[in-house]
Motif scaffolding. Sequence first.
Motif, PDB file in Angstrom:
ATOM      1  N   ALA A  44       0.944  -1.028  -0.043  1.00 14.17           N
ATOM      2  CA  ALA A  44       0.292   0.029  -0.151  1.00 14.17           C
ATOM      3  C   ALA A  44       0.848   1.087  -0.215  1.00 14.17           C
ATOM      4  O   ALA A  44       0.650   2.369  -0.739  1.00 14.17           O
ATOM      5  N   ALA A  45       1.786   1.179   0.699  1.00 15.49           N
ATOM      6  CA  ALA A  45       2.864   2.415   0.743  1.00 15.49           C
ATOM      7  C   ALA A  45       3.473   2.627  -0.691  1.00 15.49           C
ATOM      8  O   ALA A  45       3.748   3.767  -0.965  1.00 15.49           O
ATOM      9  N   ALA A  46       4.051   1.522  -1.129  1.00 18.43           N
ATOM     10  CA  ALA A  46       4.522   1.722  -2.753  1.00 18.43           C
ATOM     11  C   ALA A  46       3.583   2.141  -3.606  1.00 18.43           C
ATOM     12  O   ALA A  46       3.898   2.916  -4.318  1.00 18.43           O
ATOM     13  N   LEU A  47       2.196   1.552  -3.598  1.00 23.63           N
ATOM     14  CA  LEU A  47       1.257   2.126  -4.278  1.00 23.63           C
ATOM     15  C   LEU A  47       0.996   3.710  -4.080  1.00 23.63           C
ATOM     16  O   LEU A  47       0.623   4.431  -5.181  1.00 23.63           O
ATOM     17  N   ALA A  48       0.913   4.033  -3.073  1.00 23.43           N
ATOM     18  CA  ALA A  48       0.608   5.315  -2.511  1.00 23.43           C
ATOM     19  C   ALA A  48       1.988   6.270  -2.969  1.00 23.43           C
ATOM     20  O   ALA A  48       1.608   7.447  -3.484  1.00 23.43           O
ATOM     21  N   LEU A  49       3.047   5.627  -3.029  1.00 21.47           N
ATOM     22  CA  LEU A  49       4.191   6.462  -3.815  1.00 21.47           C
ATOM     23  C   LEU A  49       4.017   6.674  -5.156  1.00 21.47           C
ATOM     24  O   LEU A  49       4.196   7.726  -5.796  1.00 21.47           O
ATOM     25  N   ALA A  50       3.349   5.707  -5.831  1.00 20.85           N
ATOM     26  CA  ALA A  50       3.079   5.746  -7.519  1.00 20.85           C
ATOM     27  C   ALA A  50       2.245   6.547  -7.383  1.00 20.85           C
ATOM     28  O   ALA A  50       2.008   7.662  -8.698  1.00 20.85           O
ATOM     29  N   GLY A  51       1.036   6.652  -6.759  1.00 21.54           N
ATOM     30  CA  GLY A  51       0.083   7.628  -7.079  1.00 21.54           C
ATOM     31  C   GLY A  51       0.444   9.198  -6.675  1.00 21.54           C
ATOM     32  O   GLY A  51      -0.008   9.932  -7.468  1.00 21.54           O
TER      33      GLY A  51
END
Length: 545
Positions: A44-51
Motif C-alpha cells: 500500500a505504501a509503494a502504491l501510494a508512492l506511485a499515486g
Amino acid sequence: MKRKLAAVAVLSATALLTGVVGVSSAAQASPLGAPQPQASEQHAAALALAGGQSGPLARALKLGGQEQLVAKDAVVDRDGTKHLRFERTYAGLPVLGGDLVVHQSAAGTVTSVDKAVGTQLSLPSLTPQIPADKAAAQATGAVQATVGIAADKDESPIKAVHQTGKAELVIWASDGNPRLAYRTTVEGERADGTPSSQLLVTDAATGQVLSTHEQVQTAAGTGNGVFVGTVPLTTTQTSTGYSLKDASRGGQSTVNMKNRTSGSGTLYAKTTNTWGNGTVSSGESAAVDAQYGAAATWDFYKNTFGRSGIKNDGVGATSRVHYGSGYVNAFWSDSCFCMSYGDGASNTHPLTEIDVAGHEMSHGVTSATAGLNYSGESGGLNEATSDILGTMVEFYANLPKNPPNYWIGELINLNGDGSPLRYMDKPSKDGSSADSWYSGVGNLDVHYSSGVANHFFYLLSEGSGAKTINGFSYNSPTSNGASVTGIGRDKAAQIWYRALTVYFTSTTNYASARTGTLKAAADLYGASSAEYNAVAAAWSGVNVN
C-alpha cells in the motif's frame, strides 16, 4: 492439524521506500535482488508512492493535457529502484492499451518506460455516434450470435445470455489506432455449466466489435480421484468445532456449493478437525484438495516472491467445491475472487488437482499485474504464465501422491488415455501446441500458442536434450539445433515473475517477452551473467530472436 505459515518480518514504509530491507538467500545472490517481501501495508505504501508521482510523471512523459496516470501497482527493489505501473485516462475515460511501467532509480530519476502502445493520443471528438443503450444491445447481440458456438475447441459453446452490463465509454488504443469506444460486460452460461463473462469493446462510431475477452478462464478436464493425499491443513477453531477458513493466509476459505452455480456456498465446518477420507464418496475430500491447493499457492507466492496473496493485498480467495452438477471443469473468476471446481462426470471425478489450482489462481496474479490481453501472442503468454507458475506450485508442494513434473494436468486424464493436457519440454506432443515461434503463432488458440513460452521456460530451467528429472523422462529439442544449458527452475521462475510484474504490459508479445525477461535477468543476476546468457539462448531455442 494446522499448517503454519513461515514467519515474514513486517517492514516499515520507510524501509520499503529506501530499500533497506532483508531478502531471501535466493535474492541475495543477485545484483539488485528479487523484490523484497511485501506485506499488504508495504505494498500500500509503494502504491501510494506511485499515486503521488502520477502528476509529475505525466508531465515528464509529455502526456497531453487531457491525459492522466492512475497507479495500479508498484515494485521497489532492495536497492531502491522503483517500477511504477500505471493505467492511463484521457479526458477522464479509461484508455485500453494505455498502460505503462515507469522505471526509476533510487534517486527518483526516470531511467526507462515500457508502454503497451507507443501511439500518441489525440481524438477529434469525445461524442459517441451510438448511444450507450444501443451499444449495450449491440454487444449483447454479438454474444447471442455465438450461442451454440465455441470460441475454441477447449471452450464449451455459449448456451445462454442472461445479463448485460452498462456500456462504458473508453478510449480504445490497443491496436495503435486510438478511437472512442464502449466497453460492455455480457454475462451468460456455457453449455457445460461454466459461467461466461464476455468483455466486449465496440467502436462508438460504427458499433464494430474491436475486442472480446472471456473473463472466466478455465482449464477443461476430467479427473478420477482425490489428488493431494494426506496433508496438513490450517483451520479456524470455532465455538462448536472447526471450519475450513485459514486466517494465516488472508482468511481464504473453502465452501460447498452443493451442486449449485450461484450463491456464496456453505463454509465447511464440523466438530472435529479431521477432514475427508481420500475417497470421492466423502464430499470433504475434494474440499481438502481445494483448501490445501489454495494454501500451497499462497505459500509459493509468499515464500518465493514475497507476494501476499493473489492481489498482493493480504486478502485470501474463496475456493468453491461441488460447483454445478456433472460439471467437468474448473475456473478462476476475478469478479467473485474465487476458484471453482466441478465434480466431473457423474459427479464422481472432482477437478481438484493441485496444478489446476496453481494454474487458475495464477490467472488472478496476471490480472492484478501485467493484465495480459487474452488473445493473440499476449493471450499465449497469459496462459503460459499460469502453466509456468502452476507447475512451480506443484514443485513447491512436492506431494508424494502427485510427484511434480513439467506436464500440465497429467492426473485429470482429460484425453482418456492417461496423457497430460500439455507438455512443457516439447509442447507439440499434445498434437496442437507450438514448440517455437512463427509469424502466425498468435492466431492459434491461446492454450496452444502458450507452447512457445512453456518450451522457453523448460529450456531455461532444465536445458535441451534427453534427461530424467524426478523420475519423469523428457527430451526437449531446440528450433536452431543448438544445445541449451538450464539454470534451474527456481532462478527461471524468479526471472519470469519479475518480467511479469515489472516489464510486461497488456499487449506484450513474444519479442517483447524476450526483452522483458532479459531485463529481468540483468536486474537479478547481472547483464554479463550466465543466467542472462541462458535467457537469450533459451529464447533462441524457440525461435524468438
